[in-house]
Design a protein around this motif. Structure first.
Motif, PDB file in Angstrom:
ATOM      1  N   LYS A  45       0.851  -1.189   0.000  1.00  0.00           N
ATOM      2  CA  LYS A  45       0.000   0.000   0.000  1.00  0.00           C
ATOM      3  C   LYS A  45       0.886   1.237   0.000  1.00  0.00           C
ATOM      4  O   LYS A  45       1.334   1.673   1.051  1.00  0.00           O
ATOM      5  N   PRO A  46       1.175   1.791  -1.169  1.00  0.00           N
ATOM      6  CA  PRO A  46       2.038   2.973  -1.225  1.00  0.00           C
ATOM      7  C   PRO A  46       1.379   4.191  -0.604  1.00  0.00           C
ATOM      8  O   PRO A  46       0.169   4.375  -0.718  1.00  0.00           O
ATOM      9  N   ALA A  47       2.192   4.991   0.050  1.00  0.00           N
ATOM     10  CA  ALA A  47       1.670   6.235   0.635  1.00  0.00           C
ATOM     11  C   ALA A  47       1.432   7.246  -0.469  1.00  0.00           C
ATOM     12  O   ALA A  47       2.224   7.405  -1.375  1.00  0.00           O
ATOM     13  N   ASP A  48       0.290   7.934  -0.371  1.00  0.00           N
ATOM     14  CA  ASP A  48      -0.055   8.958  -1.353  1.00  0.00           C
ATOM     15  C   ASP A  48      -0.606  10.153  -0.588  1.00  0.00           C
ATOM     16  O   ASP A  48      -1.814  10.305  -0.423  1.00  0.00           O
ATOM     17  N   VAL A  49       0.275  10.980  -0.098  1.00  0.00           N
ATOM     18  CA  VAL A  49      -0.120  12.106   0.744  1.00  0.00           C
ATOM     19  C   VAL A  49       0.004  13.394  -0.047  1.00  0.00           C
ATOM     20  O   VAL A  49       1.098  13.784  -0.443  1.00  0.00           O
ATOM     21  N   PRO A  50      -1.109  14.072  -0.295  1.00  0.00           N
ATOM     22  CA  PRO A  50      -1.038  15.328  -1.047  1.00  0.00           C
ATOM     23  C   PRO A  50      -0.396  16.421  -0.225  1.00  0.00           C
ATOM     24  O   PRO A  50      -0.477  16.429   1.001  1.00  0.00           O
ATOM     25  N   SER A  51       0.220  17.365  -0.874  1.00  0.00           N
ATOM     26  CA  SER A  51       0.820  18.496  -0.182  1.00  0.00           C
ATOM     27  C   SER A  51      -0.264  19.454   0.282  1.00  0.00           C
ATOM     28  O   SER A  51      -1.147  19.821  -0.474  1.00  0.00           O
ATOM     29  N   MET A  52      -0.182  19.865   1.563  1.00  0.00           N
ATOM     30  CA  MET A  52      -1.144  20.807   2.117  1.00  0.00           C
ATOM     31  C   MET A  52      -0.446  22.062   2.612  1.00  0.00           C
ATOM     32  O   MET A  52      -0.948  22.775   3.468  1.00  0.00           O
ATOM     33  N   ALA A  53       0.729  22.325   2.085  1.00  0.00           N
ATOM     34  CA  ALA A  53       1.507  23.473   2.540  1.00  0.00           C
ATOM     35  C   ALA A  53       0.740  24.764   2.319  1.00  0.00           C
ATOM     36  O   ALA A  53       0.118  24.966   1.283  1.00  0.00           O
ATOM     37  N   GLY A  54       0.805  25.631   3.339  1.00  0.00           N
ATOM     38  CA  GLY A  54       0.180  26.930   3.236  1.00  0.00           C
ATOM     39  C   GLY A  54      -1.314  26.950   3.513  1.00  0.00           C
ATOM     40  O   GLY A  54      -1.947  28.002   3.410  1.00  0.00           O
ATOM     41  N   GLN A  55      -1.903  25.807   3.857  1.00  0.00           N
ATOM     42  CA  GLN A  55      -3.330  25.751   4.128  1.00  0.00           C
ATOM     43  C   GLN A  55      -3.605  25.937   5.624  1.00  0.00           C
ATOM     44  O   GLN A  55      -2.734  25.720   6.464  1.00  0.00           O
ATOM     45  N   PRO A  56      -4.823  26.331   5.992  1.00  0.00           N
ATOM     46  CA  PRO A  56      -5.148  26.528   7.408  1.00  0.00           C
ATOM     47  C   PRO A  56      -5.008  25.237   8.213  1.00  0.00           C
ATOM     48  O   PRO A  56      -5.170  24.138   7.692  1.00  0.00           O
ATOM     49  N   ARG A  57      -4.746  25.394   9.485  1.00  0.00           N
ATOM     50  CA  ARG A  57      -4.511  24.278  10.400  1.00  0.00           C
ATOM     51  C   ARG A  57      -5.850  23.697  10.867  1.00  0.00           C
ATOM     52  O   ARG A  57      -6.810  24.418  11.105  1.00  0.00           O
ATOM     53  N   LEU A  58      -5.914  22.366  11.010  1.00  0.00           N
ATOM     54  CA  LEU A  58      -7.124  21.675  11.452  1.00  0.00           C
ATOM     55  C   LEU A  58      -6.818  20.840  12.693  1.00  0.00           C
ATOM     56  O   LEU A  58      -5.892  20.031  12.690  1.00  0.00           O
ATOM     57  N   VAL A  59      -7.592  21.049  13.766  1.00  0.00           N
ATOM     58  CA  VAL A  59      -7.483  20.256  14.985  1.00  0.00           C
ATOM     59  C   VAL A  59      -8.888  19.856  15.416  1.00  0.00           C
ATOM     60  O   VAL A  59      -9.878  20.288  14.832  1.00  0.00           O
ATOM     61  N   GLY A  60      -8.986  19.009  16.449  1.00  0.00           N
ATOM     62  CA  GLY A  60     -10.286  18.552  16.916  1.00  0.00           C
ATOM     63  C   GLY A  60     -10.520  18.876  18.374  1.00  0.00           C
ATOM     64  O   GLY A  60      -9.576  18.922  19.176  1.00  0.00           O
ATOM     65  N   LEU A  61     -11.780  19.089  18.738  1.00  0.00           N
ATOM     66  CA  LEU A  61     -12.207  19.226  20.127  1.00  0.00           C
ATOM     67  C   LEU A  61     -13.271  18.168  20.375  1.00  0.00           C
ATOM     68  O   LEU A  61     -14.369  18.223  19.809  1.00  0.00           O
ATOM     69  N   LEU A  62     -12.929  17.169  21.179  1.00  0.00           N
ATOM     70  CA  LEU A  62     -13.832  16.071  21.496  1.00  0.00           C
ATOM     71  C   LEU A  62     -14.392  16.316  22.889  1.00  0.00           C
ATOM     72  O   LEU A  62     -13.702  16.119  23.888  1.00  0.00           O
ATOM     73  N   ASP A  63     -15.633  16.760  22.954  1.00  0.00           N
ATOM     74  CA  ASP A  63     -16.227  17.160  24.226  1.00  0.00           C
ATOM     75  C   ASP A  63     -17.204  16.104  24.738  1.00  0.00           C
ATOM     76  O   ASP A  63     -18.202  15.801  24.088  1.00  0.00           O
ATOM     77  N   ASN A  64     -16.888  15.545  25.903  1.00  0.00           N
ATOM     78  CA  ASN A  64     -17.779  14.598  26.582  1.00  0.00           C
ATOM     79  C   ASN A  64     -18.145  13.392  25.718  1.00  0.00           C
ATOM     80  O   ASN A  64     -19.310  12.968  25.673  1.00  0.00           O
ATOM     81  N   ILE A  65     -17.152  12.837  25.031  1.00  0.00           N
ATOM     82  CA  ILE A  65     -17.361  11.602  24.267  1.00  0.00           C
ATOM     83  C   ILE A  65     -17.472  10.450  25.264  1.00  0.00           C
ATOM     84  O   ILE A  65     -16.560  10.202  26.050  1.00  0.00           O
ATOM     85  N   ARG A  66     -18.589   9.763  25.231  1.00  0.00           N
ATOM     86  CA  ARG A  66     -18.893   8.735  26.232  1.00  0.00           C
ATOM     87  C   ARG A  66     -18.101   7.446  26.029  1.00  0.00           C
ATOM     88  O   ARG A  66     -17.660   6.813  26.980  1.00  0.00           O
TER      89      ARG A  66
END
Length: 214
Positions: A45-66
């Motif tokens: 399974k070859p890696a195929d990662v597109p370039s995302m340079a210069g794009q806004p940052r994405l993070v997650g907030l997981l609130d009260n996941i049971r």
């Protein structure tokens, strides 16, 4: 680890399944307990990662996941999509919990994380750092801005996912700049939280909006 596909030698069974290459010779068919033979090696399974340079940052907030399993799956999704950080709030389990590792499969060691006792305060902190907040939630009201209308140029986005039963905390929702909903065409009104998180993250990360991993 290299894998092969093996097949049962019994003509009445012929069950076919994957197995680690080094263990294939010692296996028995799980269906009939007969002998198996290697049929073919699994494809690389070859890696195929597109370039995302210069794009806004994405993070997650997981609130009260049971569900601890859901949290572990979200860590694995975050790792696969290249997110740098998850913010965990309320009753959401942290990687310190031994059961989380089973679902995360090691991703809890590759993704940065911060725990917050109070998800509303976490949302305020992230907004103060310049992030826009987008909730993954189903709302009947059309007054809330949609994700497509959100201006994210030069900033980062926090994808907020709430409790599996209660949904996103209303006080966090009030702080969100947009709401992201997944279309539901069947009888059920929502997907599993970890599944929905995965769809949303991959859309944001690799879709038209193109948020960067960090």
């Amino acid at each position: 680890m290299a894998y092969v596909f093996v097949q049962c030698r019994d003509a009445a069974c012929r069950m076919r399944f994957p197995a680690p290459a080094g263990e294939a010779a010692m296996l028995r068919c799980p269906r009939c307990r007969g002998e198996v033979a290697i049929a073919v090696a699994a494809l690389d399974k070859p890696a195929d990662v597109p370039s995302m340079a210069g794009q806004p940052r994405l993070v997650g907030l997981l609130d009260n996941i049971r569900s601890i399993h859901n949290v572990g799956s979200m860590f694995r999704t975050a790792d696969g999509a290249g997110l740098p950080h998850l913010h965990l709030a309320g009753i959401t389990a942290t990687p310190d919990h031994p059961r989380l590792a089973k679902a995360a499969l090691g991703a809890q060691q590759t993704i940065g994380w911060t725990y917050h006792a109070n998800g509303v305060e976490a949302a305020d902190q992230l907004r103060a750092q310049g992030y826009r907040l987008c909730a993954l939630e189903r709302l009947e009201s059309a007054a809330r801005p949609s994700l497509d209308a959100l201006d994210v140029s030069g900033v980062g986005l926090v994808l907020v996912v709430g409790n599996e039963r209660a949904g996103v905390d209303p006080d966090i929702l009030a702080r969100c700049d947009a709401v992201f909903s997944l279309p539901m065409l069947g009888q059920k009104s929502s997907l599993n939280a970890a599944v929905a998180f995965g769809i949303a993250v991959y859309y944001l990360r690799f879709g038209n909006l193109g948020f960067a991993p960090g």
